[in-house]
Design a protein around this motif. Structure first.
Motif, PDB file in Angstrom:
ATOM      1  N   ARG A  57      24.390  62.192  32.701  1.00 58.32           N
ATOM      2  CA  ARG A  57      25.430  63.088  32.227  1.00 58.32           C
ATOM      3  C   ARG A  57      26.756  62.359  32.055  1.00 58.32           C
ATOM      4  N   GLU A  62      25.492  66.412  20.812  1.00 53.82           N
ATOM      5  CA  GLU A  62      25.617  67.769  20.268  1.00 53.82           C
ATOM      6  C   GLU A  62      26.072  68.740  21.349  1.00 53.82           C
ATOM      7  N   SER A  63      25.603  68.535  22.567  1.00 53.12           N
ATOM      8  CA  SER A  63      25.987  69.466  23.635  1.00 53.12           C
ATOM      9  C   SER A  63      27.460  69.328  23.979  1.00 53.12           C
ATOM     10  N   LEU A  64      28.043  68.172  23.669  1.00 46.74           N
ATOM     11  CA  LEU A  64      29.456  67.991  23.980  1.00 46.74           C
ATOM     12  C   LEU A  64      30.363  68.499  22.856  1.00 46.74           C
ATOM     13  N   MET A  78      30.490  74.957  26.722  1.00 45.26           N
ATOM     14  CA  MET A  78      29.522  73.871  26.580  1.00 45.26           C
ATOM     15  C   MET A  78      28.110  74.405  26.782  1.00 45.26           C
ATOM     16  N   ARG A  79      27.205  73.897  25.980  1.00 46.65           N
ATOM     17  CA  ARG A  79      25.825  74.301  26.140  1.00 46.65           C
ATOM     18  C   ARG A  79      25.113  73.339  27.077  1.00 46.65           C
ATOM     19  N   SER A  80      24.092  73.780  27.782  1.00 44.41           N
ATOM     20  CA  SER A  80      23.375  72.930  28.731  1.00 44.41           C
ATOM     21  C   SER A  80      22.464  71.965  27.990  1.00 44.41           C
ATOM     22  N   SER A  81      22.090  70.845  28.703  1.00 40.22           N
ATOM     23  CA  SER A  81      21.213  69.841  28.115  1.00 40.22           C
ATOM     24  C   SER A  81      19.788  70.386  28.100  1.00 40.22           C
TER      25      SER A  81
END
Lengths: 311, 153
Positions: free
Chosen positions: A231, A264-266, B1-4
Motif C-alpha cells: 500500500r 486507479e484506486s488512488l 478512496m475505493r478499496s484495493s
C-alpha cells in the motif's frame, strides 16, 4: 513412533531410558517417605542389654516386574546367626487387612532371602503390607507399608526399528511389553560420533517447538510487512526520470512501479449524489406537481441521481 | 478512496480456514482424552505443591486412602473440598493459591462414572483419617494414579 531430523552420515547410538523408571535398583530404592514406611516391633526383658530380640530386622525391598510378578527381598547375610526369616503379606483395604504367609520363598545360601508373588496376587493401587519375622523370636518383627504403583519396573522396549524416511529424517518405532501401553512414557536421546554426550531432551523439545512456532511467526510477520509495503508505493528517484521517456514511453504506472489497480484506486472520486427537494405546498392550495401527482400528498419524494464528473 | 482488489481478503480468509481446520482436528482428538489430560495436570499440580509443603497451613485434613471400590470419585471430592491453604509465610502465597484453585476444578466425565449407583455406600469425608499436608498430597497423588489406571483399564 518418532520422526527426527538427523545427519545421515552419523552413526546413531540410541538410548531409550524410560522416564523416571529404570532397571538400576538404586533409582528405585524405596524411600521412607513416599513408597514405604517401616515399623519395627521388638521387646527386651532387660533394658539396655544386647538381646537378639532387639536387633533390627533387614529392610524388605519389593519390585513389580512389568506387572507380571513381584520379588520382595531382604539381606539375609545381615543376620548375626543364620536365620530363615518368614514373610507375611496382605493388602490394606478399609482399615483392615488379612496377612498370609509367603507361598514361594527365594533362597540365598540355603536361607530365606525373599518372596516371589505371582500376577494375581499383585494389586498395585492398594497399600501393600509386608511383615518380616524371626520365627525363633516372635516378638522380633518388622512391618512395612508399600505403594506398589511406584515400584513397577517395565521391561525395556523391544524391536527398536529405524526407518530412513528421507535424506535427513529417521523414523523410530518400538514395542512395549507392558500390558497398559498408555501408562508408559519414553524419553529418546541420540548422539552422533561427533557428540560427546547424549542430546539434551529439553533442548530437543525446545527446538521441536520453538523452531516451527518461530518460523510461523516470521512468515506471518513478513506477510503483514508485505501487505503494508504494497500500500506504500516506492517513490521514484529523479535521476531515473529520463527513463520515463526513453524506456517506458510515458507509461507512468510502469515506470513508478505502482500497479494499475492501485493507481486507479488512488484517483479522486468527485461523484456526488444530488437530490431535488420540493417545497411542501401551503395548506388549502390545490396544486398539481409535475407528473400529475395527487393534491393530497403533503410531500413528494424526488428521485436522487448521481452526477459524475469527467476527469 | 475505493478499496484495493480483494486478493488480500481472500488470502486472509484461506489462512483463517486452514488455522481453524487445524484447531478443529486437534480439539476433536483431544476430546476423548480430556479426563486423562486433566488427571495428568492434577498430578503435576500435586507434585508442584509438594515443593511448597513447608509453606502450607499445617492443619490436618481428611486424606482418604485405600478407598472402597467405586468410591474413588467420591474420595477425590473429599480431597477437593478439604481446606488446604497457604500459611501466608515465605512469599509463595500467590502461586500456592493458584495451584490449590486448579486442584478444585470439576473433573471431566470419565467412563467409570457409569457406576454412580455405588456412591451412596461410600464413606463421608469426615470419616477418613486426617493427615498433615505432606501426607495429604501423597495420598491424593496415589488416588489420582488409581483413577488413571481405572480409566485406562
Amino acid at each position: 513412533m518418532l520422526k527426527l531430523s538427523l545427519p545421515l552420515r552419523s552413526f546413531f547410538l540410541l538410548q531409550l531410558p524410560l522416564l523416571g523408571v529404570g532397571l538400576n535398583s538404586t533409582v528405585l530404592k524405596p524411600s521412607g517417605n513416599e513408597d514405604s514406611t517401616a515399623v519395627s516391633f521388638s521387646t527386651s526383658e532387660t533394658p539396655g542389654s544386647l538381646n537378639i530380640s532387639t536387633l533390627p530386622l533387614p529392610e524388605v525391598q519389593c519390585f513389580v516386574f512389568n506387572g507380571e510378578y513381584m520379588n520382595c527381598t531382604w539381606n539375609s547375610s545381615s543376620e548375626p546367626q543364620p536365620t530363615n526369616l518368614t514373610l507375611r503379606y496382605g493388602y490394606k483395604n478399609s482399615d483392615n487387612y488379612k496377612v498370609q504367609e509367603c507361598g514361594h520363598y527365594l533362597f540365598s545360601k540355603e536361607l530365606t532371602s525373599g518372596c516371589w508373588l505371582q500376577e494375581n496376587e499383585i494389586r498395585l493401587y492398594e497399600t501393600f503390607v509386608v511383615r518380616l519375622q524371626d520365627p525363633r523370636e516372635p516378638r522380633r518383627q518388622m512391618e512395612q507399608k508399600l505403594k506398589l504403583q511406584n515400584l513397577v519396573i517395565p521391561w525395556a522396549p523391544e524391536n527398536l526399528t529405524l526407518r530412513n524416511l528421507s535424506e535427513s529424517q529417521l523414523e523410530l518405532s518400538w514395542k512395549n511389553r507392558y500390558a497398559l501401553d498408555r501408562c508408559l512414557q519414553h524419553l529418546v536421546q541420540y548422539r552422533s560420533d561427533w557428540d560427546s554426550s547424549w542430546t539434551n531432551p529439553w533442548l530437543f523439545i525446545t527446538k521441536a517447538v520453538l523452531i516451527p512456532v518461530g518460523s510461523m511467526g516470521l512468515i506471518i510477520s513478513l506477510f503483514f510487512v508485505y501487505c503494508w509495503l504494497e500500500r506504500m508505493p516506492r517513490i521514484p528517484t529523479l535521476k531515473n526520470l529520463e527513463d520515463l521517456v526513453t524506456e517506458y514511453h510515458g507509461n507512468f504506472s510502469a515506470w513508478s512501479g505502482v500497479s494499475k489497480g492501485l493507481a486507479e484506486s488512488l484517483q479522486p472520486d468527485y461523484s456526488e449524489r444530488l437530490c431535488h427537494v420540493s417545497e411542501i405546498p401551503p395548506k388549502g392550495e390545490a396544486q398539481e406537481g409535475p407528473g400529475g401527482s395527487s393534491c393530497n400528498q403533503p410531500y413528494r419524494a424526488s428521485p436522487c441521481y448521481t452526477l459524475k464528473s469527467k476527469t | 478512496m475505493r478499496s484495493s482488489p480483494g486478493n488480500m481478503e481472500r488470502i486472509a480468509i484461506c489462512l483463517m480456514v486452514i488455522f481453524l481446520g487445524t484447531m478443529a482436528h486437534k480439539s476433536s482428538s483431544q476430546r476423548q482424552d480430556r479426563f486423562m489430560i486433566r488427571m495428568s495436570q492434577l498430578i503435576d499440580i500435586v507434585d508442584r505443591l509438594k515443593n511448597y509443603v513447608n509453606d502450607l497451613d499445617p492443619a490436618i485434613l481428611p486424606a482418604p486412602e485405600d478407598v472402597k471400590e467405586h468410591c474413588e470419585h467420591s474420595a477425590f471430592a473429599c480431597f477437593q473440598e478439604a481446606k488446604l491453604k497457604s500459611a501466608n509465610t515465605g512469599g509463595n502465597e500467590k502461586i500456592i493459591s493458584i495451584l490449590i484453585k486448579q486442584l478444585k476444578r470439576k473433573l471431566p466425565p470419565s467412563n467409570t462414572d457409569k457406576r454412580k449407583k455405588h456412591r451412596q455406600t461410600c464413606h463421608s469425608c469426615d470419616s477418613y483419617e486426617k493427615k498433615p499436608p505432606r501426607e495429604f498430597l501423597e495420598r491424593m497423588k496415589s488416588l489420582l494414579q488409581k483413577m488413571i489406571h481405572q480409566h485406562l483399564s
